[in-house]
Design a protein around this motif. Sequence first.
Motif, PDB file in Angstrom:
ATOM      1  N   PHE A 188       3.324  -2.221  -2.439  1.00 29.45           N
ATOM      2  CA  PHE A 188       2.246  -3.139  -2.800  1.00 29.45           C
ATOM      3  C   PHE A 188       2.810  -4.409  -3.437  1.00 29.45           C
ATOM      4  O   PHE A 188       2.399  -5.524  -3.086  1.00 29.45           O
ATOM      5  N   GLU A 189       3.736  -4.255  -4.361  1.00 29.59           N
ATOM      6  CA  GLU A 189       4.319  -5.419  -5.038  1.00 29.59           C
ATOM      7  C   GLU A 189       5.047  -6.327  -4.054  1.00 29.59           C
ATOM      8  O   GLU A 189       4.958  -7.551  -4.149  1.00 29.59           O
ATOM      9  N   LYS A 190       5.768  -5.736  -3.111  1.00 28.83           N
ATOM     10  CA  LYS A 190       6.501  -6.540  -2.123  1.00 28.83           C
ATOM     11  C   LYS A 190       5.531  -7.283  -1.219  1.00 28.83           C
ATOM     12  O   LYS A 190       5.695  -8.477  -0.969  1.00 28.83           O
ATOM     13  N   VAL A 191       4.493  -6.615  -0.755  1.00 30.96           N
ATOM     14  CA  VAL A 191       3.505  -7.251   0.115  1.00 30.96           C
ATOM     15  C   VAL A 191       2.765  -8.347  -0.651  1.00 30.96           C
ATOM     16  O   VAL A 191       2.584  -9.462  -0.149  1.00 30.96           O
ATOM     17  N   GLU A 192       2.374  -8.043  -1.880  1.00 31.12           N
ATOM     18  CA  GLU A 192       1.655  -9.017  -2.691  1.00 31.12           C
ATOM     19  C   GLU A 192       2.514 -10.251  -2.977  1.00 31.12           C
ATOM     20  O   GLU A 192       2.010 -11.370  -3.001  1.00 31.12           O
ATOM     21  N   SER A 193       3.820 -10.058  -3.165  1.00 29.24           N
ATOM     22  CA  SER A 193       4.703 -11.188  -3.467  1.00 29.24           C
ATOM     23  C   SER A 193       4.814 -12.168  -2.301  1.00 29.24           C
ATOM     24  O   SER A 193       5.139 -13.331  -2.499  1.00 29.24           O
ATOM     25  N   CYS A 194       4.527 -11.713  -1.098  1.00 35.55           N
ATOM     26  CA  CYS A 194       4.585 -12.594   0.076  1.00 35.55           C
ATOM     27  C   CYS A 194       3.394 -13.539   0.130  1.00 35.55           C
ATOM     28  O   CYS A 194       3.479 -14.610   0.711  1.00 35.55           O
ATOM     29  N   ASN A 195       2.266 -13.125  -0.414  1.00 30.55           N
ATOM     30  CA  ASN A 195       1.056 -13.925  -0.525  1.00 30.55           C
ATOM     31  C   ASN A 195       0.458 -14.326   0.823  1.00 30.55           C
ATOM     32  O   ASN A 195      -0.660 -14.770   0.892  1.00 30.55           O
ATOM     33  N   ILE A 226       6.383   4.781  -4.735  1.00 31.96           N
ATOM     34  CA  ILE A 226       6.644   4.160  -3.435  1.00 31.96           C
ATOM     35  C   ILE A 226       5.503   3.210  -3.078  1.00 31.96           C
ATOM     36  O   ILE A 226       5.736   2.062  -2.672  1.00 31.96           O
ATOM     37  N   GLU A 227       4.267   3.676  -3.242  1.00 37.69           N
ATOM     38  CA  GLU A 227       3.113   2.825  -2.944  1.00 37.69           C
ATOM     39  C   GLU A 227       3.117   1.565  -3.794  1.00 37.69           C
ATOM     40  O   GLU A 227       2.816   0.474  -3.313  1.00 37.69           O
ATOM     41  N   GLN A 228       3.471   1.691  -5.064  1.00 36.40           N
ATOM     42  CA  GLN A 228       3.510   0.535  -5.966  1.00 36.40           C
ATOM     43  C   GLN A 228       4.585  -0.454  -5.532  1.00 36.40           C
ATOM     44  O   GLN A 228       4.349  -1.667  -5.517  1.00 36.40           O
ATOM     45  N   ALA A 229       5.762   0.048  -5.166  1.00 41.26           N
ATOM     46  CA  ALA A 229       6.852  -0.835  -4.722  1.00 41.26           C
ATOM     47  C   ALA A 229       6.459  -1.597  -3.466  1.00 41.26           C
ATOM     48  O   ALA A 229       6.725  -2.803  -3.348  1.00 41.26           O
TER      49      ALA A 229
END
Length: 145
Positions: free
Chosen positions: A113-120, A108-111
Amino acid sequence: MENPTKLEQQLCFEVYKASSNFSKMYARALEPFNLTFSQYLVLLVLWDEHELLSKDIGERLGLGTGTLNPIIKRMIDNGHLSKKQSEKDKRAFVISLTEKAKNDQSSIEQAVFEKVESCNFMGVNAITLMENLKELNAAFKTMNL
């Protein structure tokens, strides 16, 4: 500020839109885990504390029992939480993570993190923004809203 009554000039409107967009972004990240944003917040509290009285979860999240109880019930039904009567206070309930919730934490944390990171966030200084929002919320708290 030219016209303080214009919608575009309202800080509250920008905060509202940002909150709504964060909720949507997290909803997409959490969908594979059958979790809502509110349920994710409950998990965040319990990943830190492991078990708490439901009233303590509500206090940490700023949610009343009428809002929190249905969230907890759905999470129990989905296998993320368990609930037992407190030994110290028979009127209170202790909410705990299930093995499923513990095992899913890193995924869950990884998912998320990836979504937040993809927003930049296009150069937005997230640390400064968080500090400013914490100051704003602390000020609101002193106003007893």
